[in-house]
Write an enzyme that holds these catalytic residues in place. Structure first.
Site, mmCIF file in Angstrom:
data_model
loop_
_atom_site.group_PDB
_atom_site.id
_atom_site.type_symbol
_atom_site.label_atom_id
_atom_site.label_comp_id
_atom_site.label_asym_id
_atom_site.label_seq_id
_atom_site.Cartn_x
_atom_site.Cartn_y
_atom_site.Cartn_z
ATOM 1 N N MET A 172 -6.206 -2.580 -4.158
ATOM 2 C CA MET A 172 -6.069 -2.332 -2.810
ATOM 3 C C MET A 172 -5.505 -0.894 -2.467
ATOM 4 O O MET A 172 -5.352 -0.168 -3.171
ATOM 5 C CB MET A 172 -4.782 -3.586 -2.358
ATOM 6 C CG MET A 172 -5.377 -4.844 -2.349
ATOM 7 S SD MET A 172 -4.163 -6.091 -1.858
ATOM 8 C CE MET A 172 -5.271 -7.472 -1.506
ATOM 9 N N HIS A 200 -6.049 -10.255 -4.492
ATOM 10 C CA HIS A 200 -4.515 -10.546 -4.175
ATOM 11 C C HIS A 200 -3.759 -10.786 -5.294
ATOM 12 O O HIS A 200 -2.698 -11.067 -5.116
ATOM 13 C CB HIS A 200 -4.714 -11.859 -3.312
ATOM 14 C CG HIS A 200 -5.235 -11.421 -1.877
ATOM 15 N ND1 HIS A 200 -6.744 -11.481 -1.776
ATOM 16 C CD2 HIS A 200 -4.802 -11.279 -0.896
ATOM 17 C CE1 HIS A 200 -7.065 -11.164 -0.533
ATOM 18 N NE2 HIS A 200 -5.999 -11.007 0.163
ATOM 19 N N ASP A 253 0.725 -1.256 -0.121
ATOM 20 C CA ASP A 253 0.026 -0.029 -0.100
ATOM 21 C C ASP A 253 0.902 1.251 0.062
ATOM 22 O O ASP A 253 0.162 2.425 -0.270
ATOM 23 C CB ASP A 253 -0.874 0.067 1.119
ATOM 24 C CG ASP A 253 -2.142 -1.108 1.427
ATOM 25 O OD1 ASP A 253 -2.007 -1.647 0.169
ATOM 26 O OD2 ASP A 253 -2.926 -1.208 2.279
#
Ligand code: F6P
Length: 341
Positions: free
Chosen positions: A168, A271, A126
């Site tokens: 994400m 993912h 991130d």
């Protein structure tokens, strides 16, 4: 010296290059490396594996972590931190290198304050850890998302569709913004700024008005509408108090279709962004982080974390990693906005 190494929290491409670099450098200097399996869980259970040149051979290009990982928090188990300290002693460790994000490094900070000789390496795809400009894994994730956006373009264009792509980014829009700019996303939504559906739809309509009958909207999983709770898959919390995010893409896609009348599809990358081989950038960065962490141990700079500032690797106190989330630099978002609509 006998140095323990563990990886905690979500996996991320670049972890193996860090483990390899620590091990190779340590062996060269005559030190021993003990791999601790599955993060803090391995230290609670004394689940370890000795690392030598053979065990770290062929792992540079491999994603994930050969040590395994978990979100175990020793401070959430009765007597957990005492057990960790006891096992550290019983394993005859002289130092420990903890590779992880805010949660793993938060535990490392506490254990260091309680007397363990710990050094940290920041990790998160991130890219939202304070103190370091970049973390390994981020560049790989951005490249994966960029490639997916490229692919979504051709199908969106063929069908005259809007495609919402959920990426994400729990607290920060780094992946969404970098990959959105690189992939030519037509709108990018980030956790730092509440979603204004009307604005998104107006921008899509204005593209249609100039003959662009498809649009790609990139949304970070942590983005949200004003004053609404985070959109989650389930309410259950992990040992560090985090919920499982996911679902904002779907919600947004439905609203866009309703408001604009354009057929809309949603792709959740999940993912895929964390799996597979690290990019060259992340392999090099991971290698540099590994060597730096080893050097910090050797110079007894315990309670410190290696971090990247500009193009230099420096040491900062472990607390700095967890003090503040590094949200997206909004100057970058201003650049992204030039291409909306
Ligand atoms: O913190 C990194 C991250 O990839 C977040 O963006 C995401 O919310 C989370 O991990 C998901 O992790 P997992 O599914 O492994 O619990």
């Amino acid at each position: 010296m006998k140095i323990g190494v563990l990886t905690g929290g979500g996996d991320c491409p670049g972890l193996n290059p860090v483990i390899r670099a620590i091990t190779r450098k340590a062996l060269q200097e005559g030190d021993q490396i003990l791999g601790i399996r599955h993060g803090w869980k391995g230290l609670l259970e004394k689940d370890t594996i000795a690392l030598d040149q053979r065990s770290v051979s062929g792992i540079l290009h491999r994603g994930g972590t050969i040590l395994g990982t978990s979100r175990t928090n020793p401070y959430k188990t009765e007597g957990g931190s005492e057990k960790v300290k006891k096992n550290y002693k019983e394993l005859s460790l002289d130092a420990l290198i903890a590779i992880g994000g805010e949660d793993t490094l938060g535990v490392a900070t506490k254990l260091h304050k309680e007397g363990l000789k710990v050094v940290g390496v920041p990790k998160t795809i991130d890219n939202d850890l304070g103190a370091t400009d970049f973390t390994f894994g981020f560049d790989t994730a951005v490249n994966i998302v960029m490639e997916c956006i490229d692919r979504l373009h051709t199908t969106a264009e063929s069908h005259d569709r809007v495609i919402v792509v959920e990426v994400m980014g729990r607290h920060a829009g780094w992946i969404a913004c970098y990959a959105g700019i690189a992939g030519g996303g037509d709108y990018i939504l980030i956790p730092e700024i509440p979603i204004d559906v009307e604005k998104v739809c107006d921008s899509i309509k204005s593209r249609h008005a100039i003959g662009k009958n498809f649009s790609i909207v990139v949304v970070a999983e942590g983005a949200n509408f004003k004053e609404e709770d985070l959109i989650t898959q389930e309410k259950k919390l992990d040992e560090f108090g985090h919920v499982r995010l996911g679902g904002i893409g779907d919600k947004l896609g439905k609203l866009i279709e309703k408001e604009t009348g354009y057929e809309t599809r949603v792709t959740v990358l999940g993912h895929i962004q964390r799996g597979g081989s690290p990019t060259a950038f992340d392999r090099v960065l991971g290698t540099r982080f590994g060597v730096k962490a080893y050097e910090l141990v050797k110079s007894a700079k315990f309670g410190k974390m290696a971090c990247l500032r500009g193009n230099e690797l420096i040491a900062v106190p472990l607390e700095e990693a967890t003090k503040k989330i590094k949200t997206l630099d909004l100057k970058l978002y201003d650049i992204a906005k030039i291409f909306f609509g």
